[in-house]
Design an enzyme around this catalytic site. Structure first.
Site, short mmCIF file in Angstrom:
data_model
loop_
_atom_site.label_atom_id
_atom_site.label_comp_id
_atom_site.label_asym_id
_atom_site.label_seq_id
_atom_site.Cartn_x
_atom_site.Cartn_y
_atom_site.Cartn_z
CB ALA A 132 7.69 9.75 0.39
CE LYS B 230 23.68 11.18 -40.25
NZ LYS B 230 24.98 11.73 -39.85
N GLY C 298 4.87 7.15 7.55
CA GLY C 298 3.54 6.61 7.30
C GLY C 298 2.72 7.50 6.38
N GLY D 21 -5.36 -3.14 3.81
CA GLY D 21 -6.21 -2.68 4.90
C GLY D 21 -7.64 -3.14 4.61
NE ARG E 143 7.37 -5.19 -0.98
CZ ARG E 143 6.04 -5.13 -0.90
NH1 ARG E 143 5.30 -6.19 -1.12
NH2 ARG E 143 5.45 -3.99 -0.59
CB SER F 271 27.07 -2.79 -57.39
OG SER F 271 25.76 -3.12 -57.76
CD GLN G 292 6.56 11.00 4.30
OE1 GLN G 292 6.56 10.42 3.23
NE2 GLN G 292 5.85 10.59 5.33
C1 UD1 Z 1 -1.70 1.32 2.30
C2 UD1 Z 1 -2.92 1.44 3.20
C3 UD1 Z 1 -3.73 0.16 3.11
C4 UD1 Z 1 -4.11 -0.12 1.69
C5 UD1 Z 1 -2.87 -0.15 0.80
C6 UD1 Z 1 -3.28 -0.22 -0.66
C7 UD1 Z 1 -2.16 2.85 5.03
C8 UD1 Z 1 -1.74 2.88 6.44
N1 UD1 Z 1 -2.47 1.66 4.54
O1 UD1 Z 1 -0.91 0.28 2.85
O2 UD1 Z 1 -4.91 0.30 3.88
O3 UD1 Z 1 -4.81 -1.35 1.59
O4 UD1 Z 1 -2.09 1.06 0.96
O5 UD1 Z 1 -2.16 -0.49 -1.45
O6 UD1 Z 1 -2.26 3.89 4.39
N2 UD1 Z 1 4.11 6.65 1.41
C9 UD1 Z 1 4.68 7.88 1.58
N3 UD1 Z 1 5.20 8.17 2.81
C10 UD1 Z 1 5.16 7.31 3.84
C11 UD1 Z 1 4.57 6.06 3.65
C12 UD1 Z 1 4.06 5.75 2.41
O7 UD1 Z 1 4.73 8.70 0.66
O8 UD1 Z 1 5.64 7.68 4.91
C13 UD1 Z 1 3.57 6.31 0.09
C14 UD1 Z 1 4.27 5.15 -0.55
O9 UD1 Z 1 5.33 5.60 -1.38
C15 UD1 Z 1 3.18 4.51 -1.35
C16 UD1 Z 1 1.92 4.81 -0.58
O10 UD1 Z 1 2.22 5.91 0.25
O11 UD1 Z 1 3.06 5.09 -2.65
C17 UD1 Z 1 1.42 3.63 0.25
O12 UD1 Z 1 2.35 3.31 1.22
P1 UD1 Z 1 2.63 1.82 1.69
O13 UD1 Z 1 3.60 1.83 2.78
O14 UD1 Z 1 2.93 0.98 0.51
O15 UD1 Z 1 1.19 1.44 2.26
P2 UD1 Z 1 0.62 -0.01 2.43
O16 UD1 Z 1 1.28 -0.66 3.59
O17 UD1 Z 1 0.64 -0.74 1.15
CA CA Z 2 3.18 -1.35 1.02
#
Ligand code: UD1
Ligand code: CA
Length: 455
Positions: free
Chosen positions: A12, A351, A79, A139, A17, A405, A74
């Site tokens: 989602a 073609k 999160g 994490g 970036r 030709s 979502q």
């Molecule tokens: C997450 C992990 C972290 C881990 C890292 C690995 C959590 C809280 N943290 O952090 O421990 O080391 O991934 O790359 O899970 N997404 C949604 N909906 C949301 C938020 C995120 O679908 O509301 C999806 C994002 O599109 C992405 C993935 O979940 O594909 C990870 O989300 P992101 O916010 O990048 O997590 P990190 O901060 O990288």
């Molecule tokens: Ca991230």
């Protein structure tokens, strides 16, 4: 019996970036979107349920991802824990749930199967972890003195001593499905990012006496995420090198496996040779001893044995027979079918045409909407005038024909077997078999003519 497998793919996020108007998970690796790669890997595990949580650009994601998944919306990205909670109305009640990420495109079935086995039908929670020299941004896995995993702490919430932990959370995990509702309902967003972290279910699992098992990632790139174009390019090279390695292991010779791109599938016979900077797209099949010169682009082609494609040629949706020679600088466009021993030379475009055995079209020519017989020679600069600005017409050229030709063949038009056309002819009517047809102004000489002189 193995318990029912559900798979959730979190996709989602916006991908800020990437600085792109396209949703992040639609960006490609190896010519395929990251999300569809993850879905295809997931489908190989034959899950009972597969859902993708989408938010940013969700209509576009749905429209461009032609895969059998349950789409879960979502609307606000609160999160990773919230993303999983959004899937609850769709998730089956029992079995295990594997959580994947739409921007971690190179995860493989082998690693996932090891995680599924470690879950022991949901008796354990399983985390895919990695150990990095530089764990910044991830994490961290917090273990007790006895080595058991107790929780995950996000970088932004970590104490200085926790930041020194090099074992990180890849994000990929397996949860007992029947616990997901209970655990996600207990998540709080009182943390540095104000998000509902999925990672907090790890401590809840431990509190519920469901042990957490860490499966170590065999190679870093398998769980590497793409957050920017640099990481995308890095994974692209790793992916391409892996494909090149597999082809070489099956007997293909490559001038340089680091300068090879396959955006689809490539099947090769024995002793195939591929020079530098070849790009293959779609489904390509090369017969035995086929040679591909430098800087060729081939998309959806079938090339039979002993054929040589010389440098800088572009072939798309076409079939080439045995022992043919194509290029350099040839362009074969869709619906071109060339028989055995055909030669197509430099700056020749073909073609929607068929060319039979042993025929040669060697220089500076356009052949469109044509059927050319066997043993025919098409002279330099020949053009089939197949288009009147509105409609397209076919040109039929027989066997053993010699097209002089710079002949223009104004379609619809036929040239009979063994016919010859004079160089520079504009052919608008049938050229009868066995005859020479010439259609050009007669040559005249004005004797006694004097060049003008400057006054
Ligand atoms: C997450 C992990 C972290 C881990 C890292 C690995 C959590 C809280 N943290 O952090 O421990 O080391 O991934 O790359 O899970 N997404 C949604 N909906 C949301 C938020 C995120 O679908 O509301 C999806 C994002 O599109 C992405 C993935 O979940 O594909 C990870 O989300 P992101 O916010 O990048 O997590 P990190 O901060 O990288
Ligand atoms: Ca991230």
């Amino acid at each position: 019996m193995a318990s029912q497998l559900s798979i959730l793919i979190l996709a989602a996020g916006k991908g800020t970036r990437m600085y792109s108007d396209r949703p992040k998970v639609l960006h490609q690796i190896g010519g395929q979107s990251m999300l569809s790669r993850v879905i295809d890997t997931a489908l190989q595990l034959k899950p009972a349920f597969i859902g993708a949580v989408i938010g940013h650009g969700r209509e576009q994601v749905k429209a461009e991802t032609h895969r059998p998944v349950q789409w879960i919306e979502q609307v606000e990205q609160l999160g990773t824990g919230h993303a999983v909670a959004c899937a609850l109305p769709y998730l089956p009640q029992d079995g295990i749930t594997l959580v994947l990420y739409g921007d971690v495109p190179l995860i493989d079935t082998h690693t996932l199967q090891a995680m599924i086995a470690a879950s022991d039908n949901g008796k354990n929670t399983v985390l895919l972890t990695d150990t990095l020299d530089d764990p910044a941004g991830y994490g961290r896995i917090v273990r007790e003195n006895n080595g058991h995993i107790v929780r995950i702490v996000e970088e932004k919430d970590a104490l200085p001593e926790e930041k020194t932990i090099c074992e990180i959370n890849t994000g990929i995990m397996v949860l007992p499905t029947h616990k997901i509702a209970e655990w996600t309902s207990q998540l709080k967003n009182a943390n540095a990012q104000g998000e509902y972290y999925l990672t907090d279910v790890i401590a809840l699992s431990v509190a519920n006496h469901i042990p957490v098992i860490g499966v170590a990632l065999p190679q870093h790139h398998l769980a590497a995420g793409v957050n920017n174009k640099l990481q995308q390019a890095e994974l692209e090279r790793i992916f391409q090198r892996e494909q090149a390695d597999n082809l070489m292991k099956s007997g293909v010779t490559m001038a340089d496996p680091n300068r090879f791109d396959l955006r689809g599938t490539l099947k090769c016979g024995k002793d195939v040779w591929i020079d530098i900077n070849a790009v293959f797209e779609g489904e390509c099949v090369l017969g035995n001893r086929v040679q591909i010169g430098a800087n060729c682009v081939l998309k959806n082609v079938q090339i039979a044995s002993d054929t040589v494609i010389k440098p800088f040629s572009h072939l798309e949706n076409c079939v080439v027979g045995n022992n043919a020679q194509i290029g350099p600088f040839a362009r074969l466009r869709p619906d071109t079918v060339l028989s055995d021993n055909v030669h197509i030379g430099n700056f020749v475009e073909v073609k929607k045409s068929t060319v039979k055995e042993n025929s040669k079209i060697n220089h500076l020519t356009y052949i469109g909407d044509s059927d050319i017989g066997a043993n025919t020679n098409i002279g330099a600069g020949t053009i089939t005038c197949n288009y009147d600005g509105v409609n397209k017409f076919r040109t039929e050229i027989g066997d053993n024909v010699f097209i002089g030709s710079n002949t223009l063949l104004v379609a619809p038009v036929k040239v009979g077997n063994n016919a010859t056309t004079g160089a520079g002819s504009v052919i608008t009517k049938t050229c009868p078999e066995n005859e020479l047809t010439v259609a050009r102004a007669k040559q005249i000489t004005l004797s006694g003519w004097v060049r003008p002189v400057k006054k």
